[in-house]
Design an enzyme around this catalytic site. Structure first.
Site, PDB file in Angstrom:
ATOM      1  CD1 TRP A 160      58.846 -29.868  -0.651  1.00 44.16           C
ATOM      2  CD2 TRP A 160      57.541 -31.346   0.383  1.00 44.16           C
ATOM      3  NE1 TRP A 160      58.237 -29.222   0.403  1.00 44.16           N
ATOM      4  CE2 TRP A 160      57.435 -30.111   1.060  1.00 44.16           C
ATOM      5  CE3 TRP A 160      56.806 -32.436   0.877  1.00 44.16           C
ATOM      6  CZ2 TRP A 160      56.617 -29.925   2.174  1.00 44.16           C
ATOM      7  CZ3 TRP A 160      55.989 -32.251   1.987  1.00 44.16           C
ATOM      8  CH2 TRP A 160      55.900 -31.008   2.620  1.00 44.16           C
ATOM      9  CG  ASN A 161      53.176 -30.621  -1.590  1.00 41.63           C
ATOM     10  OD1 ASN A 161      53.612 -30.544  -2.735  1.00 41.63           O
ATOM     11  ND2 ASN A 161      52.294 -29.766  -1.116  1.00 41.63           N
ATOM     12  NE  ARG A 169      48.148 -29.579 -10.540  1.00 41.77           N
ATOM     13  CZ  ARG A 169      47.807 -29.226  -9.299  1.00 41.77           C
ATOM     14  NH1 ARG A 169      46.780 -29.821  -8.702  1.00 41.77           N
ATOM     15  NH2 ARG A 169      48.483 -28.325  -8.645  1.00 41.77           N
ATOM     16  CE  LYS A 184      63.993 -28.501  -9.001  1.00 43.47           C
ATOM     17  NZ  LYS A 184      63.885 -28.926  -7.559  1.00 43.47           N
ATOM     18  N   PRO A 185      62.591 -32.388 -10.575  1.00 45.58           N
ATOM     19  CG  PRO A 185      63.359 -34.549 -10.127  1.00 45.58           C
ATOM     20  CD  PRO A 185      63.479 -33.436 -11.117  1.00 45.58           C
ATOM     21  CB  ALA A 186      60.683 -31.826  -4.847  1.00 49.90           C
ATOM     22  CB  SER A 243      57.406 -20.872  -1.414  1.00 49.11           C
ATOM     23  OG  SER A 243      58.596 -20.410  -2.017  1.00 49.11           O
ATOM     24  CD  GLU A 264      49.507 -24.796  -6.596  1.00 42.68           C
ATOM     25  OE1 GLU A 264      49.392 -24.051  -5.603  1.00 42.68           O
ATOM     26  OE2 GLU A 264      49.881 -25.971  -6.534  1.00 42.68           O
ATOM     27  NE  ARG A 292      43.743 -33.353   0.176  1.00 45.54           N
ATOM     28  CZ  ARG A 292      42.728 -32.513   0.347  1.00 45.54           C
ATOM     29  NH1 ARG A 292      41.639 -32.888   0.992  1.00 45.54           N
ATOM     30  NH2 ARG A 292      42.795 -31.291  -0.126  1.00 45.54           N
TER      31      ARG A 292
END
Length: 489
Positions: A160-161, A169, A184-186, A243, A264, A292
């Protein structure tokens, strides 16, 4: 105060499931709400995809896999160039979405759009540069050919961030390599991904390219989408950012199919300041590395390890810099720090700060949540912090800078490496010999020397230990979507 999306933007914002080049509601008809974290009010409702939507998306990706793999590298490159140009042309709209659903100040959101477009541009340039190998075998009896071909349909799970940077990416190298994908988006920030997916869909359609190359399934339950896809033998690649705990679960689910995986995961970045550091530069870099997205980044500096001889002065200057930051809604002029993403994030940051102060830490500035709408926490500097405090040992994901002192280089390295994570480390020093020792000894996949930002589309992004597997960005990011095939002639 409610801040709805601009009408012109809302009118052209897809909110459904994208399957085989067509937007539609979820099969169940279900939706979920997307909030503005700066006001805690609903922006819009989005289709809530489930197992049926996920399977149909993979059907489309699998059907398009052969035609897309056979599409020439030049055509793939031209597609990505067109997507890059469209993203830059619509940068204001994309940045407005990033701010609306994620809370970033507009200046940061615009920077994220430019960063994301650079990935699309980079991989468009790399699509025509996939190397192979041809040579005579040492025995002289035959020739060796090594080809690199697309690994196959990929499931791309974004966080989400960084909602626009992460889709860029992941999707850009997949398309450059010749892979189709299901995105699959946040749940917290799907709008930006849906908007960019529409740009890609439109550019594919304009070129009469396979419609199932990019499919998107927003959902309120990641497991509902990921589990059936990871169990499907047609899926051959998984890329996940999030996470470590969730990443480990996904790795276990990917193991039976022996999927290629890119992970990641979490971080706990040390920010080392040595006695010979330029303190003005170190403070500037510290604010950049820490603040940031209000500290909500995997590469955020989480622990400030400072030589005892300069710790007081560094803390004084950092406190002044943090106190000068302007907290507010990301869409407002002059705001430099936006909200956290949701109420539970504020509660967790408050909890670890309270635990640190109960243990003797001193609050130099901030330390609490303001009384206002939205999910805010003041920029905070803590000194006299125990190295064992949770604010040091855990990834805070918030605007909190705990300062811990060290006496020599060996202790600095022991503290820096004393974590199961190894994503990024930062260090400020003018000693070239020390720089080389740090490059050899710091247990991190990325190291920033005298700078508070390491990310670059042309460089490999990723970590060691429990911070992940594989790399995104640069040439290595393309390799993650290719498999070598050896042919003996």
């Amino acid at each position: 105060m409610s801040r709805p999306l601009p009408p012109a933007l809302a009118a052209h914002l897809p909110t459904g499931v994208l399957v085989d080049g067509r937007w539609r509601p979820a099969r169940s008809g279900a939706t979920f709400e997307v909030e503005d974290p700066g006001t805690a009010r609903t922006l819009v409702e989005v289709a809530d995809g489930d197992e049926d939507d996920a399977r149909e998306a993979l059907d489309a990706a699998a059907d398009a896999a052969g035609p897309w793999r056979r599409t020439s590298p030049r055509v793939r490159a031209d597609l990505l160039r067109a997507v890059d140009e469209a993203m830059r042309a619509r940068a204001q709209d994309i940045a407005a979405l990033v701010t609306a659903e994620g809370g970033k100040p507009l200046a940061e959101a615009r920077a994220e759009v430019a960063y994301a477009a650079e990935y699309v541009r980079w991989y468009g340039e790399q699509a025509v540069r996939v190397d192979g190998l041809a040579r005579r075998a040492p025995a002289g009896t035959h020739h060796q050919l090594v080809l690199r071909r697309p690994v196959g349909p990929a499931l791309l799970i974004s966080p989400w961030n960084f909602p626009v940077a992460m889709i860029a990416r992941k999707v850009a190298p997949a398309l450059a390599a010749g892979c189709t994908c299901v995105v699959k988006p946040a749940q917290l920030t799907p709008l930006t991904t849906l908007y960019v997916a529409e740009i890609i869909r439109a550019e594919l359609a304009a070129r009469d390219l396979p419609t199932g190359v990019v499919n998107v399934v927003p959902t309120s339950s990641a497991r509902r989408v990921s589990e059936p896809l990871l169990a499907d033998p047609r899926l051959r690649k998984l890329s996940f950012t999030g996470s470590t705990e969730v990443g480990a679960t996904l790795l276990a689910a990917a193991a039976p199919s022996v999927l290629r995986t890119s992970m990641e995961l979490g971080g706990n970045a040390p920010f080392l300041v040595f006695e010979d550091a330029d303190l003005d530069a170190a403070v500037e870099g510290a604010v950049q590395a820490k603040m940031r997205n209000s500290g909500q980044t995997c590469v955020a500096a989480n622990r400030f390890l400072v030589h005892a001889s300069v710790a007081d002065e560094f803390a004084r200057r950092l406190t002044t810099a943090f106190a000068d930051l302007v907290l507010g809604h990301g869409a407002d002029d002059g705001v430099t720090v936006g909200p956290l993403i949701q109420r539970s994030a504020v509660e967790r940051v408050a909890e670890v700060v309270a635990q640190a102060t109960d243990g003797g830490a001193r609050v130099r500035t901030g330390g609490d949540a303001p009384d206002r709408d939205g999910y805010f926490f003041r920029p905070t500097v803590l000194t006299e912090v125990s190295p064992d405090a949770r604010v040091v040992t855990e990834e805070t994901f918030g605007p909190v800078a705990p300062v811990v002192t060290f006496d020599d280089e060996d202790e600095a390295l022991r503290l820096a490496n004393g974590t199961p994570f190894g994503l990024v480390s930062y260090a400020y020093t003018r000693d070239v010999g020390r720089v080389m020792r740090l490059a050899e000894e710091l247990e991190a996949g990325m190291i920033g020397i005298n700078r508070g930002m390491v990310s670059d589309a042309s460089a490999p992004f990723g970590g060691l230990k429990t911070s992940g597997l594989g790399r995104e960005g640069g040439e290595l990011g393309l390799e993650e979507y290719l498999e070598p095939v050896y042919v003996a002639l």
